[in-house]
Write an enzyme that holds these catalytic residues in place. Structure first.
Site, PDB file in Angstrom:
ATOM      1  N   SER A 177      -9.908  21.062 -17.408  1.00  0.00           N
ATOM      2  CA  SER A 177     -11.278  20.872 -17.934  1.00  0.00           C
ATOM      3  C   SER A 177     -11.398  21.345 -19.378  1.00  0.00           C
ATOM      4  O   SER A 177     -12.046  20.686 -20.208  1.00  0.00           O
ATOM      5  CB  SER A 177     -12.306  21.572 -17.046  1.00  0.00           C
ATOM      6  OG  SER A 177     -11.951  22.911 -16.815  1.00  0.00           O
ATOM      7  N   HIS A 190      -7.648  20.896  -9.351  1.00  0.00           N
ATOM      8  CA  HIS A 190      -8.362  21.774 -10.291  1.00  0.00           C
ATOM      9  C   HIS A 190      -9.631  22.267  -9.583  1.00  0.00           C
ATOM     10  O   HIS A 190      -9.545  22.961  -8.584  1.00  0.00           O
ATOM     11  CB  HIS A 190      -8.635  20.973 -11.577  1.00  0.00           C
ATOM     12  CG  HIS A 190      -9.141  21.774 -12.738  1.00  0.00           C
ATOM     13  ND1 HIS A 190      -8.997  23.129 -12.847  1.00  0.00           N
ATOM     14  CD2 HIS A 190      -9.805  21.390 -13.871  1.00  0.00           C
ATOM     15  CE1 HIS A 190      -9.536  23.555 -13.990  1.00  0.00           C
ATOM     16  NE2 HIS A 190     -10.048  22.511 -14.626  1.00  0.00           N
ATOM     17  N   ARG A 216     -10.257  37.096 -10.319  1.00  0.00           N
ATOM     18  CA  ARG A 216     -11.526  36.464  -9.941  1.00  0.00           C
ATOM     19  C   ARG A 216     -11.678  36.464  -8.416  1.00  0.00           C
ATOM     20  O   ARG A 216     -12.774  36.524  -7.894  1.00  0.00           O
ATOM     21  CB  ARG A 216     -11.592  35.037 -10.509  1.00  0.00           C
ATOM     22  CG  ARG A 216     -11.472  35.004 -12.033  1.00  0.00           C
ATOM     23  CD  ARG A 216     -11.344  33.591 -12.564  1.00  0.00           C
ATOM     24  NE  ARG A 216     -10.160  32.918 -12.065  1.00  0.00           N
ATOM     25  CZ  ARG A 216      -9.867  31.646 -12.283  1.00  0.00           C
ATOM     26  NH1 ARG A 216     -10.687  30.902 -13.017  1.00  0.00           N
ATOM     27  NH2 ARG A 216      -8.769  31.105 -11.808  1.00  0.00           N
ATOM     28  N   ASP A 264     -10.530  29.965  -6.161  1.00  0.00           N
ATOM     29  CA  ASP A 264     -11.156  29.067  -5.191  1.00  0.00           C
ATOM     30  C   ASP A 264     -11.008  29.540  -3.755  1.00  0.00           C
ATOM     31  O   ASP A 264     -11.736  29.082  -2.870  1.00  0.00           O
ATOM     32  CB  ASP A 264     -10.537  27.663  -5.307  1.00  0.00           C
ATOM     33  CG  ASP A 264     -10.800  27.065  -6.665  1.00  0.00           C
ATOM     34  OD1 ASP A 264     -11.901  27.264  -7.194  1.00  0.00           O
ATOM     35  OD2 ASP A 264      -9.891  26.413  -7.215  1.00  0.00           O
TER      36      ASP A 264
HETATM   37  C1  LIG Z   1      -2.472  25.243  -8.290  1.00  0.00           C
HETATM   38  C2  LIG Z   1      -1.253  24.352  -8.141  1.00  0.00           C
HETATM   39  C3  LIG Z   1      -1.680  22.891  -8.401  1.00  0.00           C
HETATM   40  C4  LIG Z   1      -0.210  24.778  -9.188  1.00  0.00           C
HETATM   41  O1  LIG Z   1       0.824  23.811  -9.176  1.00  0.00           O
HETATM   42  P1  LIG Z   1       2.270  24.120  -9.741  1.00  0.00           P
HETATM   43  O2  LIG Z   1       2.170  24.885 -11.019  1.00  0.00           O
HETATM   44  O3  LIG Z   1       3.004  22.840  -9.744  1.00  0.00           O
HETATM   45  O4  LIG Z   1       2.823  25.120  -8.630  1.00  0.00           O
HETATM   46  P2  LIG Z   1       4.347  25.498  -8.364  1.00  0.00           P
HETATM   47  O5  LIG Z   1       5.179  25.385  -9.584  1.00  0.00           O
HETATM   48  O6  LIG Z   1       4.322  26.822  -7.669  1.00  0.00           O
HETATM   49  O7  LIG Z   1       4.811  24.365  -7.326  1.00  0.00           O
HETATM   50  C5  LIG Z   1       6.133  24.355  -6.826  1.00  0.00           C
HETATM   51  C6  LIG Z   1       6.109  23.770  -5.426  1.00  0.00           C
HETATM   52  O8  LIG Z   1       5.340  24.635  -4.564  1.00  0.00           O
HETATM   53  C7  LIG Z   1       4.332  23.894  -3.928  1.00  0.00           C
HETATM   54  N1  LIG Z   1       3.116  24.693  -3.809  1.00  0.00           N
HETATM   55  C8  LIG Z   1       2.456  25.323  -4.788  1.00  0.00           C
HETATM   56  N2  LIG Z   1       1.323  25.872  -4.294  1.00  0.00           N
HETATM   57  C9  LIG Z   1       1.303  25.588  -2.975  1.00  0.00           C
HETATM   58  C10 LIG Z   1       0.389  25.842  -1.934  1.00  0.00           C
HETATM   59  N3  LIG Z   1      -0.752  26.500  -2.153  1.00  0.00           N
HETATM   60  N4  LIG Z   1       0.666  25.397  -0.711  1.00  0.00           N
HETATM   61  C11 LIG Z   1       1.803  24.712  -0.469  1.00  0.00           C
HETATM   62  N5  LIG Z   1       2.703  24.409  -1.417  1.00  0.00           N
HETATM   63  C12 LIG Z   1       2.450  24.841  -2.653  1.00  0.00           C
HETATM   64  C13 LIG Z   1       4.066  22.721  -4.857  1.00  0.00           C
HETATM   65  O9  LIG Z   1       3.401  21.661  -4.178  1.00  0.00           O
HETATM   66  C14 LIG Z   1       5.455  22.396  -5.322  1.00  0.00           C
HETATM   67  O10 LIG Z   1       6.106  21.674  -4.288  1.00  0.00           O
HETATM   68  P3  LIG Z   1       7.091  20.425  -4.615  1.00  0.00           P
HETATM   69  O11 LIG Z   1       8.151  21.002  -5.521  1.00  0.00           O
HETATM   70  O12 LIG Z   1       7.576  20.010  -3.266  1.00  0.00           O
HETATM   71  O13 LIG Z   1       6.245  19.394  -5.310  1.00  0.00           O
HETATM   72  C15 LIG Z   1      -0.632  24.473  -6.734  1.00  0.00           C
HETATM   73  O14 LIG Z   1      -0.294  25.833  -6.508  1.00  0.00           O
HETATM   74  C16 LIG Z   1      -1.545  23.972  -5.637  1.00  0.00           C
HETATM   75  O15 LIG Z   1      -1.515  22.773  -5.327  1.00  0.00           O
HETATM   76  N6  LIG Z   1      -2.353  24.868  -5.003  1.00  0.00           N
HETATM   77  C17 LIG Z   1      -3.312  24.467  -4.032  1.00  0.00           C
HETATM   78  C18 LIG Z   1      -4.537  23.839  -4.680  1.00  0.00           C
HETATM   79  C19 LIG Z   1      -5.349  24.863  -5.443  1.00  0.00           C
HETATM   80  O16 LIG Z   1      -5.629  25.950  -4.952  1.00  0.00           O
HETATM   81  N7  LIG Z   1      -5.779  24.527  -6.661  1.00  0.00           N
HETATM   82  C20 LIG Z   1      -6.652  25.379  -7.471  1.00  0.00           C
HETATM   83  C21 LIG Z   1      -5.993  25.880  -8.674  1.00  0.00           C
HETATM   84  S1  LIG Z   1      -6.974  27.049  -9.535  1.00  0.00           S
END
Ligand SMILES: CC(C)(COP(=O)(O)OP(=O)(O)OC[C@H]1O[C@@H](n2cnc3c(N)ncnc32)[C@H](O)[C@@H]1OP(=O)(O)O)[C@@H](O)C(=O)NCCC(=O)NCCS
Length: 442
Positions: A241, A271, A327, A373
């Site tokens: 954002s 996000h 947070r 979140d």
């Molecule tokens: C926030 C988020 C998008 C960050 O993504 P990222 O920087 O790519 O995270 P990572 O580098 O740790 O990801 C590495 C792997 O772990 C997985 N992973 C990360 N967070 C995870 C979670 N909460 N549950 C399950 N798997 C997760 C990813 O999907 C990725 O898998 P892949 O290699 O098979 O595609 C991710 O942690 C996520 O999807 N979380 C859940 C949604 C969420 O809470 N979003 C709000 C963010 S403020």
């Protein structure tokens, strides 16, 4: 308004001169190297932006102009009788770079009250959407309809000097922030409360009045809104954002257009939409297990099932953070103070004990800890704000504070059109064969 613009201008002139000197002397210095994997993996870890308002540390979490969330809770002005910070004060801090006095925070509160009128065509535009439209769609539609009021767009069309861009952006920023709670509350009441709207209360602060217009008169809900608006307002410059608002603003699209674009990014499930996903996921778990307070063993089984279905555990993980999000901690402290026995809030705390070791055991999740979140929805549900599709709108109202303060700085510092270089896979392959340059470009 003069006091604030004068103060901002003095700060901006000083910093602009410093930046000019820095670039003159050090502009050619290399700040790091970029790996091929980084350009495929969401540009993680590539420093590519300058953002004044806040800075994210992977261990300590977010700091706003150097202040952590607990410090803000201690040092920022409060509403009378309240103990959570006033978002007005945080906006002042992000914009000016100094902690405001009570009077300065009150000054912003009064300014926003005076500028909060939303023209009727905005509501009419929202009314043109079906009730089934997602609250974020209705919210962004309202912002786009409000763009007719942009003073930047009008002044630019008349011929605006580059040195005056910041002031028109500043005026739009103040108008837009002042009006967002009204639009958001309108969407909420329209979609969930049979279109019975509540007039603003001019005696309340920005977040308190927002709570009132949503239809919640409990003083501790107002406190929650002040906390919520404070902790969601900014997360440095690279998140979707903030970056989108900055990017679109760099085309000199006015703040309404730039902010609406940022909000479209916030509406994505990775996000801002994650907060609705969290509560949805917990509700589904409770339904499936047929209990309001699943025990840790049941939660563990449900988490494993979620992962086995190829889904993420919502509310956990972060692109930058590598610890529990402060947070999340701030909301947990709020929960312990105001609703220690609430079963849903206790479930959030139980999930916090169960999920990290499971995610750690997968070996690929870089951050197994909860983000903002993971907690917010449970606090809202406690007060009866159960319509979780609306949560991202709350996040969006708050996010305006940081990204629009940043937009004022972008124009004050004269940042140019953003235009990173991209390459095709063909070029990458040719580069690997030593036949093409991957770096550089127009
Ligand atoms: C926030 C988020 C998008 C960050 O993504 P990222 O920087 O790519 O995270 P990572 O580098 O740790 O990801 C590495 C792997 O772990 C997985 N992973 C990360 N967070 C995870 C979670 N909460 N549950 C399950 N798997 C997760 C990813 O999907 C990725 O898998 P892949 O290699 O098979 O595609 C991710 O942690 C996520 O999807 N979380 C859940 C949604 C969420 O809470 N979003 C709000 C963010 S403020």
């Amino acid at each position: 308004m003069g006091i604030l613009t004068d103060k901002f201008k003095a700060k901006a002139d000083k910093l602009s001169a410093e930046v000019k000197d820095i670039l003159k002397e050090h502009g050619d210095k290399t700040i790091g190297e970029v790996k091929l994997s980084q350009i495929y993996h969401g540009m993680r870890g590539i420093t590519g932006l300058v953002t004044e308002t806040s800075l994210l540390d992977s261990q300590d979490g977010i700091r706003f102009r150097g202040y952590s969330i607990p410090e803000l809770q201690e040092k920022l002005p409060k509403a009378e009788g309240g103990s959570e910070p006033l978002p007005e004060g945080l906006f002042y801090l992000m914009l000016i770079g100094e902690l405001p006095t009570d009077e300065e925070a009150q000054y912003i509160s009064n300014l926003w009250q005076r500028r909060s009128h939303v023209p009727n065509h905005v509501f009419a535009t929202i009314e043109a959407l079906p009730l089934s439209a997602h609250p974020m769609t209705q919210f962004v539609t309202g912002i786009m309809a409000l763009q007719t009021e942009s003073s930047f767009a009008k002044k630019y069309a008349q011929g605006l000097s580059k040195k005056d861009y910041w002031e028109a952006v500043f005026q739009d920023t103040m108008d837009l922030i002042a009006r967002l709670p009204r639009i958001a509350a309108y969407v909420y009441r329209r979609k969930y409360k049979y279109g019975v709207h509540i007039q603003p209360d001019g005696l309340l602060d920005w977040a308190g009045n927002f709570a009132h217009m949503l239809g919640f008169e409990d003083e501790s809900f107002r406190e929650l809104m002040r906390l919520y608006m404070t902790i969601h307002c900014d997360h440095e410059g690279g998140n979707v954002s903030a970056h989108t608002t900055h990017l679109v603003g760099s085309a000199l699209s006015d703040p309404y257009l730039a902010f609406a674009a940022g909000m479209n990014g916030l509406a994505g499930p990775l996000h801002g939409l994650a907060n609705q996903e969290v509560i949805k996921w917990i509700f589904e778990m409770r339904k499936e297990l047929n209990t309001d307070l699943p025990d840790k063993g049941q939660i563990e089984e449900y988490v494993k099932k979620t992962l086995a279905e190829g889904k993420v555990v919502p509310g956990y993980g972060h692109a930058v953070l590598r610890k529990t999000d402060p947070r999340f901690d701030a909301q947990m402290t709020f929960g312990k103070k105001h609703m220690p026995d609430d079963p849903l809030v206790n479930t959030v705390w139980n999930i916090y004990e169960v999920v990290p070791p499971i995610l750690q055991s997968l070996g690929k999740v870089k951050n197994p800890w909860p983000n903002v979140d993971a907690h917010s929805g449970a606090l809202l549900v406690h007060y009866g704000l159960v319509e979780y599709e609306f949560y991202t709108v709350l996040f969006g109202v708050s996010r305006s504070l940081g990204v629009l303060a940043s937009l004022c700085w972008d124009r004050a510092l004269g940042f140019p059109l953003e235009r990173p270089k991209s390459v095709s896979n063909r070029i990458v392959k040719l580069w690997l064969e030593g036949k093409e340059e991957i770096w550089g470009g127009d």
